[in-house]
Design a protein around this motif. Sequence first.
Motif, mmCIF file in Angstrom:
data_model
loop_
_atom_site.group_PDB
_atom_site.id
_atom_site.type_symbol
_atom_site.label_atom_id
_atom_site.label_comp_id
_atom_site.label_asym_id
_atom_site.label_seq_id
_atom_site.Cartn_x
_atom_site.Cartn_y
_atom_site.Cartn_z
ATOM 1 N N THR A 21 -1.720 9.698 18.019
ATOM 2 C CA THR A 21 -2.582 10.827 17.650
ATOM 3 C C THR A 21 -2.032 11.516 16.403
ATOM 4 O O THR A 21 -2.783 11.876 15.491
ATOM 5 N N LYS A 22 -0.714 11.661 16.374
ATOM 6 C CA LYS A 22 -0.069 12.267 15.202
ATOM 7 C C LYS A 22 -0.350 11.422 13.949
ATOM 8 O O LYS A 22 -0.720 11.947 12.895
ATOM 9 N N LEU A 23 -0.205 10.107 14.085
ATOM 10 C CA LEU A 23 -0.448 9.223 12.946
ATOM 11 C C LEU A 23 -1.913 9.295 12.506
ATOM 12 O O LEU A 23 -2.224 9.301 11.315
ATOM 13 N N THR A 24 -2.805 9.379 13.480
ATOM 14 C CA THR A 24 -4.233 9.483 13.172
ATOM 15 C C THR A 24 -4.506 10.698 12.289
ATOM 16 O O THR A 24 -5.184 10.610 11.263
ATOM 17 N N VAL A 25 -3.962 11.846 12.697
ATOM 18 C CA VAL A 25 -4.180 13.076 11.920
ATOM 19 C C VAL A 25 -3.612 12.912 10.519
ATOM 20 O O VAL A 25 -4.259 13.249 9.526
ATOM 21 N N GLU A 26 -2.413 12.354 10.444
ATOM 22 C CA GLU A 26 -1.776 12.193 9.126
ATOM 23 C C GLU A 26 -2.566 11.263 8.219
ATOM 24 O O GLU A 26 -2.709 11.522 7.025
ATOM 25 N N ILE A 27 -3.103 10.198 8.810
ATOM 26 C CA ILE A 27 -3.879 9.250 8.005
ATOM 27 C C ILE A 27 -5.104 9.936 7.402
ATOM 28 O O ILE A 27 -5.392 9.816 6.213
ATOM 29 N N PHE A 28 -5.812 10.689 8.228
ATOM 30 C CA PHE A 28 -7.027 11.352 7.728
ATOM 31 C C PHE A 28 -6.685 12.460 6.736
ATOM 32 O O PHE A 28 -7.423 12.712 5.801
ATOM 33 N N CYS A 29 -5.562 13.139 6.963
ATOM 34 C CA CYS A 29 -5.165 14.213 6.032
ATOM 35 C C CYS A 29 -4.791 13.663 4.677
ATOM 36 O O CYS A 29 -5.043 14.296 3.653
ATOM 37 N N GLU B 196 -7.827 9.849 0.683
ATOM 38 C CA GLU B 196 -8.771 10.383 -0.318
ATOM 39 C C GLU B 196 -10.112 9.715 -0.041
ATOM 40 O O GLU B 196 -10.526 8.804 -0.746
ATOM 41 N N MET B 197 -10.783 10.183 1.005
ATOM 42 C CA MET B 197 -12.016 9.512 1.419
ATOM 43 C C MET B 197 -13.234 9.930 0.609
ATOM 44 O O MET B 197 -14.193 9.202 0.493
ATOM 45 N N VAL B 198 -13.179 11.154 0.109
ATOM 46 C CA VAL B 198 -14.348 11.669 -0.617
ATOM 47 C C VAL B 198 -13.953 11.937 -2.059
ATOM 48 O O VAL B 198 -12.987 12.641 -2.329
ATOM 49 N N LEU C 176 3.521 17.294 14.335
ATOM 50 C CA LEU C 176 3.077 17.215 12.955
ATOM 51 C C LEU C 176 4.043 17.975 12.042
ATOM 52 O O LEU C 176 4.672 18.928 12.463
ATOM 53 N N LYS D 76 -10.258 2.555 3.692
ATOM 54 C CA LYS D 76 -11.202 3.630 3.396
ATOM 55 C C LYS D 76 -12.493 3.431 4.207
ATOM 56 O O LYS D 76 -13.071 4.372 4.733
ATOM 57 N N PHE E 222 -12.461 19.390 13.148
ATOM 58 C CA PHE E 222 -11.367 18.546 12.651
ATOM 59 C C PHE E 222 -11.183 18.723 11.140
ATOM 60 O O PHE E 222 -10.065 18.862 10.640
ATOM 61 N N ARG F 130 -8.386 8.777 17.169
ATOM 62 C CA ARG F 130 -7.312 7.861 17.557
ATOM 63 C C ARG F 130 -7.892 6.606 18.206
ATOM 64 O O ARG F 130 -7.495 5.486 17.903
ATOM 65 N N LEU G 24 -9.490 4.355 15.607
ATOM 66 C CA LEU G 24 -8.483 3.610 14.835
ATOM 67 C C LEU G 24 -7.810 2.548 15.693
ATOM 68 O O LEU G 24 -7.404 1.497 15.201
#
Lengths: 74, 223
Positions: free
Chosen positions: A37-45, A48-50, B9, B156, B174, B210, B213
């Motif tokens: 879950t931590k990695l998921t948040v970091e990946i999205f943060c 540069e998706m937009v 985090l 992406k 989120f 999660r 992914l």
Amino acid sequence: MKKLSDYLDGELEPAVALDLDRHLSGCKECTLIVNQTKLTVEIFCNAEMVELPEPVRARLHEALRRKLGLGSQA
Amino acid sequence: MLGDTQGRLPARTFIPLTAPNPHKLPSRIAKDDEHLLVAAAKKGDISAFEELVNRYEKKIFRVTMNITRNQEDAEDAMQDAFMKAYSHLKDFSGDSRFYTWLVRIAANEALMRLRKRRPNVMSLDEPVEGEEDLMPRELQDWGPSPLQRFAQTEMKEILTTAIDALEPDFRTVFVLRDVEELSTEETSKALGISVPAVKSRLLRARLKLREKLDRYFRQGGQN
């Protein structure tokens, strides 16, 4: 599970966080959930998706120039 | 196995809640001279406001795009957000970061358009369903470096698909909370919902992402 977000954000009371740390040290499943879950948040943060397309940016500045009198050189 | 902070985090999240503002000026978002630019803009310095626009246009478009998932709506919302910010600059008290204030305006503009397009979609403050469905099933290790198994463009695409599939009420929380780094309280104010509702949506959003992914990252499978 309800405490997971607070734990990741460091917002749990210290005693509760310590309890959770102890639990995690012996629970492979929960450790996986926390780490993934931590990695998921970091990946999205960090992603540069937009991107701001140049024509969209140009129209923004044109609108600001027209309506607010901002310069158009930006 | 895990130390005190190992699973949590980084950086901004370690500031104790007793601090005046746990989310104050995260380096990724705000620059130190922001308040000077805002003060100048409030006094009528148009070039100062223009600098603020230049500084935040990409981030504000990211907010409106991530909420609406529609470029036309995102563009309109961004334009109106900057217009409103300019015309209401005198109302900005400086209690929060200018960027946070701007994000709130942009989020509202984006939400308005999202609701127009999908009237039944937002029910942010309704009681949340039971928590029993939250526990992930069939957990599997992602291996040491799941990101490296994918090319940048492929990654992406995966992330876009995942965030597109997230329900708008979860996605919005989120985006504001994790991507734009608003605090729980700021997110609550921005969306006009309770703090428990923000927390509940954020947890669900994180777990759902999660899970999405997981389909790609679990060892041995890329789909």
